[in-house]
Design a protein around this motif. Structure first.
Motif, PDB file in Angstrom:
ATOM      1  N   ASP A 149      60.300  39.761  33.413  1.00 11.43           N
ATOM      2  CA  ASP A 149      58.929  40.759  33.018  1.00 11.43           C
ATOM      3  C   ASP A 149      58.658  39.469  32.803  1.00 11.43           C
ATOM      4  OD1 ASP A 149      59.703  43.340  32.916  1.00 11.43           O
ATOM      5  OD2 ASP A 149      60.006  43.373  30.687  1.00 11.43           O
ATOM      6  N   LYS A 194      53.024  43.242  45.644  1.00  8.31           N
ATOM      7  CA  LYS A 194      52.964  44.653  44.362  1.00  8.31           C
ATOM      8  C   LYS A 194      54.483  44.841  44.174  1.00  8.31           C
ATOM      9  CE  LYS A 194      51.531  48.945  43.291  1.00  8.31           C
ATOM     10  NZ  LYS A 194      50.469  50.117  43.956  1.00  8.31           N
ATOM     11  N   VAL A 210      43.711  41.413  36.087  1.00 10.82           N
ATOM     12  CA  VAL A 210      42.540  42.632  35.937  1.00 10.82           C
ATOM     13  C   VAL A 210      41.376  41.630  35.922  1.00 10.82           C
ATOM     14  CG1 VAL A 210      42.135  42.762  32.941  1.00 10.82           C
ATOM     15  CG2 VAL A 210      44.599  42.678  33.239  1.00 10.82           C
ATOM     16  N   LYS A 225      53.643  49.768  39.427  1.00 10.87           N
ATOM     17  CA  LYS A 225      52.294  50.249  39.600  1.00 10.87           C
ATOM     18  C   LYS A 225      51.678  49.080  38.660  1.00 10.87           C
ATOM     19  CE  LYS A 225      48.902  54.237  38.343  1.00 10.87           C
ATOM     20  NZ  LYS A 225      49.161  55.361  37.894  1.00 10.87           N
ATOM     21  N   GLY A 226      50.404  48.351  39.269  1.00 11.56           N
ATOM     22  CA  GLY A 226      50.316  47.347  37.979  1.00 11.56           C
ATOM     23  C   GLY A 226      50.669  45.983  37.674  1.00 11.56           C
ATOM     24  N   TRP A 227      51.759  45.753  38.470  1.00 11.62           N
ATOM     25  CA  TRP A 227      52.626  44.122  37.766  1.00 11.62           C
ATOM     26  C   TRP A 227      52.868  43.787  40.059  1.00 11.62           C
ATOM     27  CZ3 TRP A 227      52.031  42.706  33.497  1.00 11.62           C
ATOM     28  CH2 TRP A 227      51.491  43.308  32.720  1.00 11.62           C
ATOM     29  N   TYR A 228      52.778  42.869  40.042  1.00  9.35           N
ATOM     30  CA  TYR A 228      52.773  42.173  40.587  1.00  9.35           C
ATOM     31  C   TYR A 228      53.638  40.120  40.908  1.00  9.35           C
ATOM     32  CZ  TYR A 228      48.550  44.998  42.493  1.00  9.35           C
ATOM     33  OH  TYR A 228      48.101  45.488  43.190  1.00  9.35           O
ATOM     34  N   LYS A 272      53.519  40.112  32.140  1.00 11.27           N
ATOM     35  CA  LYS A 272      54.001  41.265  31.448  1.00 11.27           C
ATOM     36  C   LYS A 272      54.724  40.892  30.035  1.00 11.27           C
ATOM     37  CE  LYS A 272      56.292  45.121  33.456  1.00 11.27           C
ATOM     38  NZ  LYS A 272      56.965  46.166  31.624  1.00 11.27           N
ATOM     39  N   GLN A 329      49.768  40.687  35.906  1.00 12.27           N
ATOM     40  CA  GLN A 329      48.761  41.897  36.168  1.00 12.27           C
ATOM     41  C   GLN A 329      47.918  41.309  36.124  1.00 12.27           C
ATOM     42  OE1 GLN A 329      47.558  44.401  32.201  1.00 12.27           O
ATOM     43  NE2 GLN A 329      47.583  46.054  33.285  1.00 12.27           N
TER      44      GLN A 329
END
Length: 222
Positions: A113, A73, A120, A76-79, A133, A118
């Motif tokens: 980016d 990680k 899902v 927040k929300g992105w790895y 991203k 993410q």
């Protein structure tokens, strides 16, 4: 290992424990194999390369470090997705001029980016679509190929969630959980069936560490 197949101990162990090893909710960090739903092959850095620009494709499971990825990680929300073999980061190749289906490669991590993803959840408990991203597209096995060496691309415009865009994450070193639904009852079938589970997991030569860990856990479990 084979005798535990015939007694059903392996089945009982996998039924009891694979929920822990097949990732449903992504933690902040972990080491995984990423298996494509349609082919049951795993993400692999081509040729065990440690060089920038090496392509990511799918391959038969071997358990080798170029098939193991740390998912870490970043925010927040992105790895970020880091190859254990090279220490380099999976990214969408920003120099690829294709409008869609951009090549996925490894490169030094820069935090851009095109190196952030993410995960899902799909409608199936253990499967994720992996969204970049920068492009907003999902990682995809090109042309839904079943072949070893099929390239991992940046996906189509939009998120389709085809089976070639869904990946299961298995915590290292629990490779048998990739194939628990295919496990036979007979030792001879397990050991000698062409393209069977033992073959798919690289047999003892490639999977000694994984099988040893499983056997050690079985001794504790039972």
């Amino acid at each position: 290992m084979a005798r535990y197949i015939e007694t059903g101990i392996i089945d009982k162990y996998l039924d009891k424990n694979c929920d822990k090893f097949l990732i449903k909710t992504l933690p902040d960090t972990g080491l995984y194999f990423l298996s494509a739903k349609h082919s049951k092959k795993v993400l692999d850095v081509e040729g065990f390369s440690v060089e920038n620009g090496a392509k990511v494709h799918q391959w038969t499971y071997l358990g080798t470090p170029n098939q193991q990825f740390s998912v870490v990680k970043v925010k927040k929300g992105w790895y970020k997705i880091i190859s254990k073999n090279s220490g380099k980061c999976v990214e969408i190749n920003k120099d690829d001029t294709s409008r869609v289906q951009k090549q996925v490669i490894q490169n030094d991590y820069k935090g851009s980016d095109n190196q952030l993803f993410q995960f899902v959840k799909t409608n199936d408990s253990y499967w994720f679509t992996i969204i970049n991203k920068q492009t907003g597209t999902a990682l995809s096995v090109e042309n839904a190929s079943l072949d070893v060496g099929a390239q991992i691309k940046g996906g189509e415009i939009g998120i389709i969630q085809g089976d070639n865009q869904q990946f299961r994450m298995v915590a290292f070193p629990h490779c048998l959980c990739l194939y628990k639904d295919e496990l036979p009852n007979a030792a001879i079938t397990f050991l000698w069936k062409d393209n069977g589970v033992f073959s798919k997991t690289g047999s003892w030569a490639f999977s000694k560490e994984e099988y040893s860990a499983t056997l050690n856990e079985i001794f504790v479990f039972f």
